[in-house]
Structures are given as C-alpha cells and as structure tokens.
Scaffold this motif. Structure first.
Motif, PDB file in Angstrom:
ATOM      1  N   VAL A   1      18.102  -0.202  35.342  1.00  0.00           N
ATOM      2  CA  VAL A   1      17.208   0.858  35.820  1.00  0.00           C
ATOM      3  C   VAL A   1      15.974   0.954  34.926  1.00  0.00           C
ATOM      4  O   VAL A   1      14.846   1.061  35.420  1.00  0.00           O
ATOM      5  CB  VAL A   1      17.950   2.209  35.927  1.00  0.00           C
ATOM      6  N   SER A   2      16.150   0.886  33.615  1.00  0.00           N
ATOM      7  CA  SER A   2      15.005   0.972  32.693  1.00  0.00           C
ATOM      8  C   SER A   2      14.027  -0.177  32.900  1.00  0.00           C
ATOM      9  O   SER A   2      12.808   0.035  32.938  1.00  0.00           O
ATOM     10  CB  SER A   2      15.477   0.962  31.241  1.00  0.00           C
ATOM     11  N   LEU A   3      14.534  -1.390  33.021  1.00  0.00           N
ATOM     12  CA  LEU A   3      13.670  -2.541  33.227  1.00  0.00           C
ATOM     13  C   LEU A   3      12.877  -2.397  34.525  1.00  0.00           C
ATOM     14  O   LEU A   3      11.668  -2.629  34.561  1.00  0.00           O
ATOM     15  CB  LEU A   3      14.491  -3.838  33.250  1.00  0.00           C
ATOM     16  N   LEU A   4      13.540  -1.988  35.583  1.00  0.00           N
ATOM     17  CA  LEU A   4      12.865  -1.824  36.876  1.00  0.00           C
ATOM     18  C   LEU A   4      11.900  -0.641  36.851  1.00  0.00           C
ATOM     19  O   LEU A   4      10.817  -0.711  37.436  1.00  0.00           O
ATOM     20  CB  LEU A   4      13.897  -1.698  37.996  1.00  0.00           C
ATOM     21  N   LEU A   5      12.242   0.424  36.148  1.00  0.00           N
ATOM     22  CA  LEU A   5      11.348   1.569  35.996  1.00  0.00           C
ATOM     23  C   LEU A   5      10.092   1.167  35.225  1.00  0.00           C
ATOM     24  O   LEU A   5       8.975   1.486  35.643  1.00  0.00           O
ATOM     25  CB  LEU A   5      12.069   2.715  35.281  1.00  0.00           C
ATOM     26  N   GLU A   6      10.266   0.466  34.118  1.00  0.00           N
ATOM     27  CA  GLU A   6       9.139   0.026  33.288  1.00  0.00           C
ATOM     28  C   GLU A   6       8.176  -0.880  34.059  1.00  0.00           C
ATOM     29  O   GLU A   6       7.014  -1.000  33.696  1.00  0.00           O
ATOM     30  CB  GLU A   6       9.657  -0.723  32.056  1.00  0.00           C
ATOM     31  N   ASN A   7       8.676  -1.518  35.108  1.00  0.00           N
ATOM     32  CA  ASN A   7       7.865  -2.435  35.900  1.00  0.00           C
ATOM     33  C   ASN A   7       7.521  -1.859  37.274  1.00  0.00           C
ATOM     34  O   ASN A   7       7.227  -2.589  38.218  1.00  0.00           O
ATOM     35  CB  ASN A   7       8.575  -3.785  36.009  1.00  0.00           C
ATOM     36  N   ASP A   8       7.566  -0.522  37.359  1.00  0.00           N
ATOM     37  CA  ASP A   8       7.071   0.236  38.525  1.00  0.00           C
ATOM     38  C   ASP A   8       7.817   0.019  39.834  1.00  0.00           C
ATOM     39  O   ASP A   8       7.234   0.173  40.907  1.00  0.00           O
ATOM     40  CB  ASP A   8       5.576  -0.025  38.722  1.00  0.00           C
TER      41      ASP A   8
ATOM     42  N   ALA B   1      13.495  -8.790  42.207  1.00  0.00           N
ATOM     43  CA  ALA B   1      13.002  -7.461  42.592  1.00  0.00           C
ATOM     44  C   ALA B   1      11.654  -7.574  43.296  1.00  0.00           C
ATOM     45  O   ALA B   1      11.395  -6.862  44.269  1.00  0.00           O
ATOM     46  CB  ALA B   1      12.903  -6.561  41.363  1.00  0.00           C
ATOM     47  N   ASP B   2      10.797  -8.482  42.822  1.00  0.00           N
ATOM     48  CA  ASP B   2       9.489  -8.693  43.454  1.00  0.00           C
ATOM     49  C   ASP B   2       9.618  -9.117  44.908  1.00  0.00           C
ATOM     50  O   ASP B   2       8.734  -8.852  45.716  1.00  0.00           O
ATOM     51  CB  ASP B   2       8.676  -9.756  42.702  1.00  0.00           C
TER      52      ASP B   2
END
Length: 108
Positions: free
Chosen positions: A80-87, A66-67
C-alpha cells in the motif's frame, strides 16, 4: 525503474494479474500475509492464495503491473505504501483492517 523508493529498498510481494471483462486486475499482498485472516470491527478480509496468487514479485515489477492495471486490490503496509507513494491511491481511502493497511483502486 522503481520510483519514490529509498535507494537499496527491496520488498517482495505475492500477486495475481488477471483480465476480466476487458480490465486488467492486480491483486497484491505483502510477503508474509498470504493465508492470513484479518478481522476488523465491520469486515473480515481473507488473504487467499487463489486471489492474491503465489507468484512473488519485487517493487519494480509491482509498479510495472500497477501501471497496466484498471483495478488494484492491495493488502499490507509495504504494498500500500509503495502504491500510495506512486499516486495509485489517495491517502484518505486507505483502510486498516486488524492493523493492516488495505486499499483498492478502480480506474473509470
């Protein structure tokens, strides 16, 4: 290192990581959603293997990819939660299709 994730958490995701027109594209879905068809009131989402891929990665690999991505397409509450939590996503941009979370990010 996995950021913003409780100790001992370990999820698996199917993904594809491609490059088109100079942009790296990450398509990712929760394990168990590959091959599903999500029916919403105004949209149908087919979680196809030829788009979301078959290669399995974990939380840490997902965040690393993702980075490096200019475009992210994510399906499933864990991804989605993991990506949301990491902005990577804004909470108000997350859709629910057939009760399943879906979000997209395009870097401009």
């Amino acid at each position: 290192m996995v950021r913003n994730r409780p100790w001992g958490s370990f999820e698996m995701f199917h993904h594809s990581f491609t490059k088109r027109e100079g942009r790296k594209i990450l398509a990712v879905c929760d394990d168990g959603l590959l091959g599903e068809v999500l029916e919403g009131e105004e949209i149908t989402l087919k979680v196809k293997e030829n788009f979301y891929g078959g290669e399995v990665i974990d939380d840490e690999e997902l965040l690393e990819k993702a980075d490096k991505s200019g475009i992210i397409n994510a399906v499933g509450s864990e991804a989605v939660s993991l990506l949301l939590e990491n902005d990577f996503f804004d909470k108000d941009k997350i859709l629910k299709i057939d009760g399943v979370e879906h979000a997209q990010m395009v870097e401009i």
